[in-house]
Design a protein around this motif. Sequence first.
Motif, PDB file in Angstrom:
ATOM      1  N   ARG A   1       0.828  -1.205   0.000  1.00  0.00           N
ATOM      2  CA  ARG A   1       0.000   0.000   0.000  1.00  0.00           C
ATOM      3  C   ARG A   1       0.864   1.257   0.000  1.00  0.00           C
ATOM      4  O   ARG A   1       0.525   2.264  -0.635  1.00  0.00           O
ATOM      5  CB  ARG A   1      -0.923  -0.019   1.221  1.00  0.00           C
ATOM      6  N   LEU A   2       1.993   1.214   0.710  1.00  0.00           N
ATOM      7  CA  LEU A   2       2.907   2.353   0.765  1.00  0.00           C
ATOM      8  C   LEU A   2       3.909   2.356  -0.379  1.00  0.00           C
ATOM      9  O   LEU A   2       4.842   3.167  -0.391  1.00  0.00           O
ATOM     10  CB  LEU A   2       3.649   2.361   2.109  1.00  0.00           C
ATOM     11  N   ARG A   3       3.752   1.428  -1.307  1.00  0.00           N
ATOM     12  CA  ARG A   3       4.603   1.336  -2.504  1.00  0.00           C
ATOM     13  C   ARG A   3       6.072   1.151  -2.128  1.00  0.00           C
ATOM     14  O   ARG A   3       6.969   1.773  -2.699  1.00  0.00           O
ATOM     15  CB  ARG A   3       4.425   2.574  -3.388  1.00  0.00           C
ATOM     16  N   GLN A   4       6.319   0.288  -1.154  1.00  0.00           N
ATOM     17  CA  GLN A   4       7.683   0.033  -0.696  1.00  0.00           C
ATOM     18  C   GLN A   4       8.240  -1.300  -1.200  1.00  0.00           C
ATOM     19  O   GLN A   4       9.302  -1.726  -0.760  1.00  0.00           O
ATOM     20  CB  GLN A   4       7.728   0.061   0.836  1.00  0.00           C
ATOM     21  N   VAL A   5       7.524  -1.937  -2.103  1.00  0.00           N
ATOM     22  CA  VAL A   5       7.961  -3.226  -2.652  1.00  0.00           C
ATOM     23  C   VAL A   5       8.479  -2.997  -4.066  1.00  0.00           C
ATOM     24  O   VAL A   5       7.875  -2.255  -4.847  1.00  0.00           O
ATOM     25  CB  VAL A   5       6.816  -4.254  -2.656  1.00  0.00           C
ATOM     26  N   ARG A   6       9.604  -3.621  -4.391  1.00  0.00           N
ATOM     27  CA  ARG A   6      10.202  -3.500  -5.724  1.00  0.00           C
ATOM     28  C   ARG A   6      10.303  -4.869  -6.399  1.00  0.00           C
ATOM     29  O   ARG A   6      10.290  -5.901  -5.737  1.00  0.00           O
ATOM     30  CB  ARG A   6      11.619  -2.893  -5.632  1.00  0.00           C
ATOM     31  N   LYS A   7      10.418  -4.816  -7.710  1.00  0.00           N
ATOM     32  CA  LYS A   7      10.641  -6.031  -8.494  1.00  0.00           C
ATOM     33  C   LYS A   7      11.866  -5.824  -9.365  1.00  0.00           C
ATOM     34  O   LYS A   7      11.959  -4.843 -10.102  1.00  0.00           O
ATOM     35  CB  LYS A   7       9.427  -6.357  -9.367  1.00  0.00           C
ATOM     36  N   GLN A   8      12.804  -6.765  -9.264  1.00  0.00           N
ATOM     37  CA  GLN A   8      13.993  -6.732 -10.118  1.00  0.00           C
ATOM     38  C   GLN A   8      13.829  -7.785 -11.194  1.00  0.00           C
ATOM     39  O   GLN A   8      13.662  -8.966 -10.903  1.00  0.00           O
ATOM     40  CB  GLN A   8      15.241  -7.013  -9.289  1.00  0.00           C
TER      41      GLN A   8
ATOM     42  N   GLY B   1      19.090  -7.920 -21.237  1.00  0.00           N
ATOM     43  CA  GLY B   1      19.928  -8.672 -20.313  1.00  0.00           C
ATOM     44  C   GLY B   1      20.279  -7.916 -19.059  1.00  0.00           C
ATOM     45  O   GLY B   1      20.747  -8.516 -18.091  1.00  0.00           O
ATOM     46  N   GLU B   2      20.070  -6.600 -19.044  1.00  0.00           N
ATOM     47  CA  GLU B   2      20.355  -5.814 -17.853  1.00  0.00           C
ATOM     48  C   GLU B   2      19.227  -5.954 -16.829  1.00  0.00           C
ATOM     49  O   GLU B   2      18.113  -6.332 -17.161  1.00  0.00           O
ATOM     50  CB  GLU B   2      20.527  -4.336 -18.220  1.00  0.00           C
ATOM     51  N   LYS B   3      19.558  -5.644 -15.584  1.00  0.00           N
ATOM     52  CA  LYS B   3      18.580  -5.710 -14.497  1.00  0.00           C
ATOM     53  C   LYS B   3      17.877  -4.370 -14.346  1.00  0.00           C
ATOM     54  O   LYS B   3      18.497  -3.317 -14.449  1.00  0.00           O
ATOM     55  CB  LYS B   3      19.263  -6.083 -13.185  1.00  0.00           C
ATOM     56  N   GLN B   4      16.583  -4.431 -14.126  1.00  0.00           N
ATOM     57  CA  GLN B   4      15.821  -3.221 -13.857  1.00  0.00           C
ATOM     58  C   GLN B   4      15.041  -3.404 -12.557  1.00  0.00           C
ATOM     59  O   GLN B   4      14.596  -4.498 -12.236  1.00  0.00           O
ATOM     60  CB  GLN B   4      14.861  -2.904 -14.996  1.00  0.00           C
ATOM     61  N   ILE B   5      14.913  -2.318 -11.813  1.00  0.00           N
ATOM     62  CA  ILE B   5      14.180  -2.339 -10.553  1.00  0.00           C
ATOM     63  C   ILE B   5      13.039  -1.346 -10.654  1.00  0.00           C
ATOM     64  O   ILE B   5      13.255  -0.178 -10.972  1.00  0.00           O
ATOM     65  CB  ILE B   5      15.082  -1.984  -9.358  1.00  0.00           C
ATOM     66  N   ARG B   6      11.822  -1.846 -10.408  1.00  0.00           N
ATOM     67  CA  ARG B   6      10.644  -0.997 -10.494  1.00  0.00           C
ATOM     68  C   ARG B   6       9.720  -1.296  -9.330  1.00  0.00           C
ATOM     69  O   ARG B   6       9.751  -2.381  -8.747  1.00  0.00           O
ATOM     70  CB  ARG B   6       9.906  -1.237 -11.808  1.00  0.00           C
ATOM     71  N   ARG B   7       8.880  -0.327  -8.984  1.00  0.00           N
ATOM     72  CA  ARG B   7       7.847  -0.581  -7.991  1.00  0.00           C
ATOM     73  C   ARG B   7       6.872  -1.615  -8.535  1.00  0.00           C
ATOM     74  O   ARG B   7       6.652  -1.693  -9.745  1.00  0.00           O
ATOM     75  CB  ARG B   7       7.102   0.714  -7.660  1.00  0.00           C
ATOM     76  N   VAL B   8       6.297  -2.385  -7.633  1.00  0.00           N
ATOM     77  CA  VAL B   8       5.373  -3.432  -8.062  1.00  0.00           C
ATOM     78  C   VAL B   8       4.167  -3.414  -7.126  1.00  0.00           C
ATOM     79  O   VAL B   8       4.288  -3.171  -5.922  1.00  0.00           O
ATOM     80  CB  VAL B   8       6.065  -4.820  -8.044  1.00  0.00           C
ATOM     81  N   SER B   9       2.996  -3.637  -7.679  1.00  0.00           N
ATOM     82  CA  SER B   9       1.768  -3.675  -6.890  1.00  0.00           C
ATOM     83  C   SER B   9       1.492  -5.101  -6.433  1.00  0.00           C
ATOM     84  O   SER B   9       2.082  -6.066  -6.937  1.00  0.00           O
ATOM     85  CB  SER B   9       0.585  -3.151  -7.706  1.00  0.00           C
TER      86      SER B   9
ATOM     87  N   ILE C   1       4.125 -11.899 -11.770  1.00  0.00           N
ATOM     88  CA  ILE C   1       5.587 -11.940 -11.870  1.00  0.00           C
ATOM     89  C   ILE C   1       5.992 -13.075 -12.796  1.00  0.00           C
ATOM     90  O   ILE C   1       5.274 -14.065 -12.957  1.00  0.00           O
ATOM     91  CB  ILE C   1       6.247 -12.095 -10.484  1.00  0.00           C
ATOM     92  N   SER C   2       7.176 -12.914 -13.370  1.00  0.00           N
ATOM     93  CA  SER C   2       7.662 -13.848 -14.377  1.00  0.00           C
ATOM     94  C   SER C   2       8.855 -14.630 -13.856  1.00  0.00           C
ATOM     95  O   SER C   2       9.437 -14.297 -12.818  1.00  0.00           O
ATOM     96  CB  SER C   2       8.056 -13.086 -15.651  1.00  0.00           C
ATOM     97  N   LEU C   3       9.222 -15.654 -14.590  1.00  0.00           N
ATOM     98  CA  LEU C   3      10.339 -16.511 -14.214  1.00  0.00           C
ATOM     99  C   LEU C   3      11.604 -15.697 -14.007  1.00  0.00           C
ATOM    100  O   LEU C   3      11.999 -14.908 -14.868  1.00  0.00           O
ATOM    101  CB  LEU C   3      10.574 -17.566 -15.298  1.00  0.00           C
ATOM    102  N   GLY C   4      12.234 -15.856 -12.855  1.00  0.00           N
ATOM    103  CA  GLY C   4      13.484 -15.178 -12.553  1.00  0.00           C
ATOM    104  C   GLY C   4      13.331 -13.833 -11.881  1.00  0.00           C
ATOM    105  O   GLY C   4      14.330 -13.263 -11.417  1.00  0.00           O
ATOM    106  N   ASP C   5      12.112 -13.305 -11.805  1.00  0.00           N
ATOM    107  CA  ASP C   5      11.912 -12.022 -11.126  1.00  0.00           C
ATOM    108  C   ASP C   5      12.260 -12.144  -9.647  1.00  0.00           C
ATOM    109  O   ASP C   5      11.969 -13.153  -9.000  1.00  0.00           O
ATOM    110  CB  ASP C   5      10.455 -11.560 -11.259  1.00  0.00           C
ATOM    111  N   VAL C   6      12.856 -11.093  -9.112  1.00  0.00           N
ATOM    112  CA  VAL C   6      13.235 -11.050  -7.697  1.00  0.00           C
ATOM    113  C   VAL C   6      12.465  -9.930  -7.018  1.00  0.00           C
ATOM    114  O   VAL C   6      12.537  -8.774  -7.454  1.00  0.00           O
ATOM    115  CB  VAL C   6      14.753 -10.838  -7.521  1.00  0.00           C
ATOM    116  N   ILE C   7      11.715 -10.259  -5.979  1.00  0.00           N
ATOM    117  CA  ILE C   7      10.990  -9.258  -5.206  1.00  0.00           C
ATOM    118  C   ILE C   7      11.906  -8.722  -4.108  1.00  0.00           C
ATOM    119  O   ILE C   7      12.575  -9.481  -3.413  1.00  0.00           O
ATOM    120  CB  ILE C   7       9.711  -9.845  -4.592  1.00  0.00           C
ATOM    121  N   LEU C   8      11.928  -7.407  -3.958  1.00  0.00           N
ATOM    122  CA  LEU C   8      12.757  -6.745  -2.953  1.00  0.00           C
ATOM    123  C   LEU C   8      11.855  -6.087  -1.913  1.00  0.00           C
ATOM    124  O   LEU C   8      10.946  -5.329  -2.265  1.00  0.00           O
ATOM    125  CB  LEU C   8      13.649  -5.687  -3.602  1.00  0.00           C
TER     126      LEU C   8
END
Length: 473
Positions: A106-113, A127-135, A140-147
């Motif tokens: 709710r506070l938008r403090q979760v990220r997805k790499q 091939g590069e890593k990207q980090i974005r906010r996630v709801s 999520i897709s194969l290999g995604d990392v939740i932060l």
Amino acid sequence: MAELLHLLPCRHLSAKPWNFTALFSILLRSSYCSVPAQNKREDPQGERAGKWLSLPPFSPSIDSSLISKEIAGQASLEKREPITALKWVRRCCPELPMSLIQKLFRLRQVRKQSTIPKGTIIENNAGEKQIRRVSAKSAISLGDVILLPVSSEKSTNQMGGCSCSDDEINFIRRLELYKDSAMIVINKPPGMSVQGGVGIKYSLDKLATTCLKYNNPEPPRLVHRLDRDSSGVLVLGRTRISTSILHSIFRERTSGAVSHVSENLKIRSRPLQRKYWALVIGTPRDPNGLISAPLAKVVLDDGKSERITIVNDANIEKFTSSNHALTEYRVIRTSIQGYTWLELLPLTGRKHQLRVHCAEVLGTPIIGDYKYGWQSHKKWQPIACSTLSTKYENIPIKKLPFGLELEGGSIDEKQPRLHLHCRQMVLPDISVALKHLQSESSNYNLSKCEKINLVAPLPLHMQISWDILGYDS
């Protein structure tokens, strides 16, 4: 940004029409750009310091509930539902309260790499890593990392380590029965609390963080519990995924047993088996059987104390809720003194289930259980046995750490300790199953997963009682 401004219309400088294709391309590129964890604009207090808690990369095959069912031969891993970010966090972090997880989203403090895929408009960055906010509802897709913010673990993790000396660390490590990459199993000593609480200075969940972490990046986590005064096999998961799978196996055992009450449970395949040994006062009418008696919690008159009791047709109106409880039992040995050794197999996992079933259903309370067998202990008389005095008199009395006192408490004492011990547990080999699940080319059948057989020696007071009654262990 300069490129974007160049494309925007300028009322006084140019009458050139907008280049919508180029504008859309730049906007799309900015939404997929690789954002490092040090980006100050995203979260100055979190990302700039790099304080993130990384969950395991998403793998569709790692579904703890489905894995436990397939191990039991009840489901196929091909029947999956789409996994959202919220579901993955709950699966990887079973110890986090749902309220906290929802607050983080709710506070938008979760990220997805995630990895920028090939064939996108930003092919050069593939091939590069990207980090974005996630709801919470984002797939999520194969290999995604939740932060997650590392503060989420600090604020809720009750397993914060405590300071221990080398002798104390070695004492805890000597309790180990088994260890692999997925779990650690120890022989819990009687008198030690499994979880911390009011008035509890030392508990195994905190001690395990300090003494049993080794070089693992994650601390061990409790999978199930044992009463403070009982002893025996206690399982801890070494990773979030293995802990979640083990949690599901324990839950599946309970729900599966309740839903198959009418079936012959003795021949039914079980991914988890637990056997307790108990010394009870008296002898059950039948040498073996199945106890099926619902349990409910009762608050006593003082408003603070509580106990578990049997729910039957006569008192069912007094309780708003109850839990079905199933226990198999068999007589191991009886004695001329009127005591019986029982083997107890709990098919469900209810609080004080074995103690209440023995005392209130079989009419044979466990020795040392003053909560549910206090009436039987009113007339307690210790059993004198001079032949054992020479056998145990040479055992040196050591001062044990954490305030434990393992001497005394057998049936030759005026106040015996609880004689309830988790003697044996049979578990699936989760470490092997996880290795196969994380391999894309593996067609491993989880229902054929090998089992690990764990046996915990009796604590000293129960071993002495066993010897007093004249049995060979």
